[in-house]
Design a protein around this motif. Sequence first.
Motif, mmCIF file in Angstrom:
data_model
loop_
_atom_site.group_PDB
_atom_site.id
_atom_site.type_symbol
_atom_site.label_atom_id
_atom_site.label_comp_id
_atom_site.label_asym_id
_atom_site.label_seq_id
_atom_site.Cartn_x
_atom_site.Cartn_y
_atom_site.Cartn_z
ATOM 1 N N GLN A 1 0.838 -1.149 -0.082
ATOM 2 C CA GLN A 1 -0.167 0.045 -0.092
ATOM 3 C C GLN A 1 0.959 1.414 0.076
ATOM 4 O O GLN A 1 1.990 1.224 0.447
ATOM 5 C CB GLN A 1 -0.871 0.058 1.329
ATOM 6 C CG GLN A 1 -2.096 1.093 1.315
ATOM 7 C CD GLN A 1 -2.899 1.231 0.097
ATOM 8 O OE1 GLN A 1 -2.434 1.749 -0.966
ATOM 9 N NE2 GLN A 1 -4.088 0.723 0.241
ATOM 10 N N TYR B 1 -0.301 7.096 2.671
ATOM 11 C CA TYR B 1 -1.633 6.690 2.896
ATOM 12 C C TYR B 1 -1.573 5.737 4.098
ATOM 13 O O TYR B 1 -2.353 6.120 5.106
ATOM 14 C CB TYR B 1 -2.416 5.742 1.851
ATOM 15 C CG TYR B 1 -3.738 5.280 2.394
ATOM 16 C CD1 TYR B 1 -4.877 6.101 2.554
ATOM 17 C CD2 TYR B 1 -3.898 3.817 2.627
ATOM 18 C CE1 TYR B 1 -5.914 5.487 2.967
ATOM 19 C CE2 TYR B 1 -5.073 3.368 3.197
ATOM 20 C CZ TYR B 1 -6.130 4.452 3.067
ATOM 21 O OH TYR B 1 -7.338 3.682 3.598
ATOM 22 N N CYS C 1 -13.107 8.982 -10.187
ATOM 23 C CA CYS C 1 -12.121 8.257 -9.083
ATOM 24 C C CYS C 1 -10.858 8.171 -9.499
ATOM 25 O O CYS C 1 -9.729 8.463 -8.649
ATOM 26 C CB CYS C 1 -12.682 6.866 -8.779
ATOM 27 S SG CYS C 1 -14.332 6.429 -8.768
ATOM 28 N N THR C 2 -10.482 7.951 -10.826
ATOM 29 C CA THR C 2 -9.197 7.887 -11.183
ATOM 30 C C THR C 2 -8.313 9.163 -11.276
ATOM 31 O O THR C 2 -7.200 9.286 -11.357
ATOM 32 C CB THR C 2 -8.911 7.190 -12.585
ATOM 33 O OG1 THR C 2 -9.896 7.958 -13.491
ATOM 34 C CG2 THR C 2 -9.326 5.582 -12.715
ATOM 35 N N CYS D 1 -8.109 10.904 -8.757
ATOM 36 C CA CYS D 1 -7.277 10.645 -7.475
ATOM 37 C C CYS D 1 -6.609 9.459 -7.220
ATOM 38 O O CYS D 1 -5.222 9.586 -6.938
ATOM 39 C CB CYS D 1 -7.963 11.000 -6.316
ATOM 40 S SG CYS D 1 -8.849 12.735 -6.499
ATOM 41 N N HIS D 2 -7.197 8.466 -7.662
ATOM 42 C CA HIS D 2 -6.567 6.860 -7.307
ATOM 43 C C HIS D 2 -5.799 6.433 -8.548
ATOM 44 O O HIS D 2 -5.053 5.374 -8.420
ATOM 45 C CB HIS D 2 -7.551 5.986 -7.126
ATOM 46 C CG HIS D 2 -8.306 6.277 -5.866
ATOM 47 N ND1 HIS D 2 -7.929 5.780 -4.727
ATOM 48 C CD2 HIS D 2 -9.482 6.819 -5.545
ATOM 49 C CE1 HIS D 2 -8.887 6.189 -3.503
ATOM 50 N NE2 HIS D 2 -9.680 6.912 -4.182
ATOM 51 N N PHE E 1 -5.832 2.393 -10.789
ATOM 52 C CA PHE E 1 -6.223 2.384 -9.397
ATOM 53 C C PHE E 1 -5.205 2.061 -8.341
ATOM 54 O O PHE E 1 -5.277 1.248 -7.388
ATOM 55 C CB PHE E 1 -7.469 1.747 -8.981
ATOM 56 C CG PHE E 1 -8.822 2.135 -9.652
ATOM 57 C CD1 PHE E 1 -9.477 3.033 -8.893
ATOM 58 C CD2 PHE E 1 -9.182 1.687 -10.804
ATOM 59 C CE1 PHE E 1 -10.687 3.679 -9.337
ATOM 60 C CE2 PHE E 1 -10.230 2.390 -11.412
ATOM 61 C CZ PHE E 1 -10.938 3.243 -10.616
ATOM 62 N N GLY F 1 -2.960 4.220 -6.828
ATOM 63 C CA GLY F 1 -2.705 5.210 -5.660
ATOM 64 C C GLY F 1 -1.576 5.718 -5.831
ATOM 65 O O GLY F 1 -0.953 5.254 -6.835
ATOM 66 N N VAL G 1 -3.177 8.905 -1.351
ATOM 67 C CA VAL G 1 -4.238 8.221 -1.889
ATOM 68 C C VAL G 1 -4.096 6.691 -2.124
ATOM 69 O O VAL G 1 -2.918 6.356 -2.635
ATOM 70 C CB VAL G 1 -4.493 8.921 -3.292
ATOM 71 C CG1 VAL G 1 -5.590 8.375 -3.934
ATOM 72 C CG2 VAL G 1 -4.417 10.508 -3.325
ATOM 73 N N ARG H 1 -4.160 2.814 -2.896
ATOM 74 C CA ARG H 1 -4.302 1.649 -3.836
ATOM 75 C C ARG H 1 -5.741 1.016 -3.778
ATOM 76 O O ARG H 1 -5.877 0.522 -2.545
ATOM 77 C CB ARG H 1 -3.242 0.928 -4.069
ATOM 78 C CG ARG H 1 -3.401 -0.341 -5.024
ATOM 79 C CD ARG H 1 -2.383 -1.444 -5.046
ATOM 80 N NE ARG H 1 -2.803 -2.627 -6.025
ATOM 81 C CZ ARG H 1 -1.924 -3.366 -6.356
ATOM 82 N NH1 ARG H 1 -0.808 -3.158 -6.750
ATOM 83 N NH2 ARG H 1 -2.422 -4.310 -7.174
ATOM 84 N N LEU H 2 -6.401 0.838 -4.784
ATOM 85 C CA LEU H 2 -7.780 0.209 -4.633
ATOM 86 C C LEU H 2 -7.659 -1.247 -5.293
ATOM 87 O O LEU H 2 -8.490 -2.037 -5.110
ATOM 88 C CB LEU H 2 -8.930 0.880 -5.002
ATOM 89 C CG LEU H 2 -9.062 2.285 -4.174
ATOM 90 C CD1 LEU H 2 -9.947 3.150 -4.826
ATOM 91 C CD2 LEU H 2 -9.406 2.126 -2.970
#
Length: 193
Positions: free
Chosen positions: A57, A61, A128-129, A131-132, A136, A138, A142, A144-145
Motif C-alpha cells: 500500500q 496513505y 475516481c481515477t 485521484c486514485h 487504481f 494510488g 491516496v 491503492r484500490l
Amino acid sequence: MVSNLIWMVSRGILLGALLSAAPVLAQSIAEKVEVCAGCHGQDGKPVDKTIPIIWGQQAGYIYIQLRDFKRGDRKNEIMQPIVSSFEKADMMAIAEYFAQKRWPELGQPRSPKNVAQRALSAEHSVGCTGCHLEQFQGDGTVPRLAGQSQAYLAKTIADFRTGARGNNPGMTDLMRATSADDLAALTEYLAGL
Ligand code: HEC
Ligand code: HEC
C-alpha cells in the motif's frame, strides 16, 4: 595533540554509541510490526476478508491511517489500541516498511462484463481515477484500490457513507453522492483488478 586525541576519543565513543543504538532501533520496528502479521498476514494476505491488505500500500496513505487511528479521527476498536503507543517516527517507519513489500495477489475473480461496464461508467461520472490514478494504484496519501479485498472495500465504503469512518469528509461526500448499486459494481470491479 591533546585536542586531537580528545577528538578521536569522542568520535570513537560517539561511533560506538551509534553502532550499539542502531540494532536496537531496527529491532524495535521489527518488533512493532510482528503483531500486524497476526491479522494482515504473514505473507501479506489478510487472515480475514474484512481486513485490508497493507503490503505494498502507499506509504503516505498508511501513515495517515495510523495517525488517524491514534488520534481517534478514524475509529476502530481493533486498530486504535494497537497504534496508541506509537510515535510519529514509528508510524512513518512502519508505513515505509509495509509500502516496500510486494502487493499480494488474493486471486479474486475479474468482474463480469456488465458489472465492469457499470463500474466504469460510475468511475467516469465521479472521476475516481483523477485521484486514485489510472490503474487504481494510488499515490502518496491516496490509497491503492486495485486488488484490495472486496469485503473490506464494501465495508469501508459503507463506513464512509454512514460516517462511521469520518477521517476524510471528501470521500464521505463522494460516496454519499454515488448510488449504492454503482458502488457495489465498483467494489466488485476493483477487487478483481
Ligand atoms: C487483531 C487484528 C489486527 C492487528 C493485529 C492489526 N490490524 Fe490493522 N487492521 C485490522 C482491521 C480489522 C482493519 C480494518 C479497520 C476498519 O474496518 O476500519 C485494519 C486496518 C488497518 C489499516 C488501514 C488500511 C486501509 O486500507 O485503510 C492499516 C494501515 C493497518 N491496519 C495497519 C496495521 C499495522 C501497521 C499493524 C501492526 C502494528 C496492524 N494493522 C495490526 C486488524 C488488525
Ligand atoms: C478528490 C480525490 C478522490 C476521488 C475523486 C476519489 N477518491 Fe477515494 N480516496 C481519496 C483519498 C485521499 C482517500 C484516503 C482517505 C483517508 O485518508 O482516509 C480515499 C480513500 C478511498 C477508499 C478507502 C480505501 C482503503 O484502503 O480504506 C476507497 C474504497 C475509495 N477511496 C474509493 C473511491 C471510489 C470508488 C471513487 C470514485 C467513485 C473515489 N474513491 C474517488 C481520494 C479520492
